[in-house]
Design a protein around this motif. Structure first.
Motif, short mmCIF file in Angstrom:
data_model
loop_
_atom_site.label_atom_id
_atom_site.label_comp_id
_atom_site.label_asym_id
_atom_site.label_seq_id
_atom_site.Cartn_x
_atom_site.Cartn_y
_atom_site.Cartn_z
N SER A 1 68.84 -33.61 -40.05
CA SER A 1 68.22 -33.67 -40.93
C SER A 1 67.90 -35.04 -40.90
CB SER A 1 70.10 -33.71 -41.86
OG SER A 1 70.93 -34.91 -41.43
N GLY A 2 67.49 -35.82 -42.36
CA GLY A 2 66.92 -37.43 -42.36
C GLY A 2 65.67 -37.12 -42.00
N GLY A 3 64.72 -36.50 -41.91
CA GLY A 3 63.25 -36.58 -41.36
C GLY A 3 62.84 -36.50 -43.52
N GLY A 4 61.47 -37.34 -42.83
CA GLY A 4 61.09 -37.26 -44.07
C GLY A 4 59.22 -38.14 -44.41
N LEU A 5 59.24 -38.34 -45.38
CA LEU A 5 57.98 -38.49 -45.72
C LEU A 5 57.88 -40.46 -45.55
CD1 LEU A 5 54.73 -38.81 -45.69
CD2 LEU A 5 54.39 -38.75 -48.21
N VAL A 6 57.29 -41.48 -44.43
CA VAL A 6 57.51 -42.85 -45.04
C VAL A 6 56.00 -43.50 -44.96
CG1 VAL A 6 58.44 -43.02 -42.61
CG2 VAL A 6 58.78 -44.73 -44.41
N GLN A 7 55.97 -45.09 -45.45
CA GLN A 7 54.92 -45.74 -45.18
C GLN A 7 54.87 -46.28 -43.69
OE1 GLN A 7 54.11 -47.75 -48.56
NE2 GLN A 7 52.58 -46.32 -49.77
N ALA A 8 54.62 -46.83 -43.15
CA ALA A 8 54.67 -47.54 -41.46
C ALA A 8 54.35 -48.36 -42.16
CB ALA A 8 52.68 -47.93 -40.94
N GLY A 9 55.85 -48.96 -41.19
CA GLY A 9 56.00 -50.24 -40.92
C GLY A 9 57.97 -49.88 -42.28
N GLY A 10 58.14 -48.71 -42.59
CA GLY A 10 58.94 -48.15 -43.47
C GLY A 10 60.27 -47.73 -42.05
N SER A 11 61.48 -47.38 -42.56
CA SER A 11 62.57 -46.82 -41.57
C SER A 11 62.71 -45.47 -41.64
CB SER A 11 64.04 -47.78 -41.34
OG SER A 11 63.33 -49.26 -41.25
N LEU A 12 63.90 -44.84 -40.99
CA LEU A 12 64.21 -43.62 -41.50
C LEU A 12 66.13 -43.83 -41.06
CD1 LEU A 12 61.82 -40.26 -41.45
CD2 LEU A 12 63.19 -41.41 -44.09
N ARG A 13 67.00 -43.22 -41.17
CA ARG A 13 67.41 -42.48 -39.92
C ARG A 13 67.61 -41.19 -39.93
NH1 ARG A 13 74.63 -44.39 -40.11
NH2 ARG A 13 74.29 -42.17 -41.20
N LEU A 14 68.14 -40.61 -38.51
CA LEU A 14 67.75 -38.89 -38.57
C LEU A 14 69.79 -39.06 -37.87
CD1 LEU A 14 64.90 -38.26 -36.54
CD2 LEU A 14 65.00 -38.34 -38.71
N SER A 15 70.25 -37.60 -38.59
CA SER A 15 70.62 -37.33 -37.91
C SER A 15 71.38 -36.24 -37.25
CB SER A 15 72.11 -37.27 -39.82
OG SER A 15 72.33 -38.78 -39.78
N CYS A 16 72.43 -35.77 -37.00
CA CYS A 16 72.66 -34.94 -35.90
C CYS A 16 73.75 -34.75 -36.23
CB CYS A 16 71.79 -34.48 -34.07
SG CYS A 16 72.06 -33.25 -33.21
N ALA A 17 74.65 -33.25 -36.54
CA ALA A 17 75.24 -33.15 -36.84
C ALA A 17 75.61 -31.65 -35.55
CB ALA A 17 75.63 -32.18 -38.39
N ALA A 18 76.75 -31.73 -35.01
CA ALA A 18 77.11 -30.35 -33.99
C ALA A 18 78.11 -30.02 -34.13
CB ALA A 18 77.35 -31.07 -32.50
N SER A 19 78.23 -28.68 -33.96
CA SER A 19 80.20 -28.17 -33.36
C SER A 19 79.66 -27.53 -32.55
CB SER A 19 79.35 -26.83 -34.53
OG SER A 19 78.66 -25.96 -34.29
N GLY A 20 81.37 -27.11 -32.03
CA GLY A 20 81.63 -26.86 -30.50
C GLY A 20 83.04 -27.79 -29.98
N ARG A 21 83.55 -27.68 -28.96
CA ARG A 21 84.36 -28.24 -28.68
C ARG A 21 83.93 -29.48 -27.50
NH1 ARG A 21 88.79 -24.69 -26.83
NH2 ARG A 21 86.99 -23.63 -26.40
N THR A 22 82.63 -28.95 -26.92
CA THR A 22 82.68 -30.33 -25.80
C THR A 22 81.32 -30.89 -26.43
OG1 THR A 22 80.39 -28.90 -25.66
CG2 THR A 22 82.25 -28.26 -24.28
N PHE A 23 81.36 -31.01 -27.69
CA PHE A 23 80.42 -32.62 -28.24
C PHE A 23 80.35 -33.93 -27.55
CE2 PHE A 23 77.54 -34.69 -30.63
CZ PHE A 23 77.40 -35.82 -30.87
N SER A 24 81.54 -34.53 -27.43
CA SER A 24 82.15 -35.35 -27.59
C SER A 24 82.00 -35.53 -26.18
CB SER A 24 84.00 -35.70 -27.71
OG SER A 24 84.37 -34.77 -27.62
#
Length: 124
Positions: free
Chosen positions: A7-30
């Motif tokens: 999640s976290g994608g979108g439209l932004v102007q050049a020079g701007g910032s975004l933060r993407l997140s990735c939520a994981a399920s499952g016991r082996t993530f860590s």
């Protein structure tokens, strides 16, 4: 088994910032290294960044070094990609992936679990 949702994608102007997140399920993530890749139509999936299981080691593609930061919170089963100073050439679908083997952290074949992707568009 690991399921990933970006999640976290979108439209932004050049020079701007975004933060993407990735939520994981499952016991082996860590216990897994995680990566971010990106892809534009007609091109191969491109390595962006990777982080080891503890967060102590990161690697970046030269094209994003100094602008992007990968991090993770194992308590929240989430990996992040902070993207600053965005450029139009950063426009792509960004994918989160969980490492499952292989010798090369920048090869998509080393990652066996993938999210559905989130679109990032940077306007000039």
């Amino acid at each position: 088994q690991v399921q990933l949702v970006e999640s976290g994608g979108g439209l932004v102007q050049a020079g701007g910032s975004l933060r993407l997140s990735c939520a994981a399920s499952g016991r082996t993530f860590s216990s897994r290294a995680m990566g971010w890749f990106r892809q534009t139509p007609g091109k191969e999936r491109e390595f962006v960044a990777t982080i080891n299981w503890s967060g102590s080691t990161t690697y970046y593609a030269n094209s994003v070094k100094g602008r992007f930061t990968i991090s993770r919170d194992n308590a929240k089963n989430t990996v992040y990609l902070q993207m600053n100073s965005l450029k139009p050439e950063d426009t792509a679908t960004y994918y989160c992936a969980a490492r499952t083997g292989g010798n090369n952290y920048d090869n998509h074949a080393s990652y066996g679990y993938w999210g559905q992707g989130t679109q990032v568009t940077v306007s000039s």
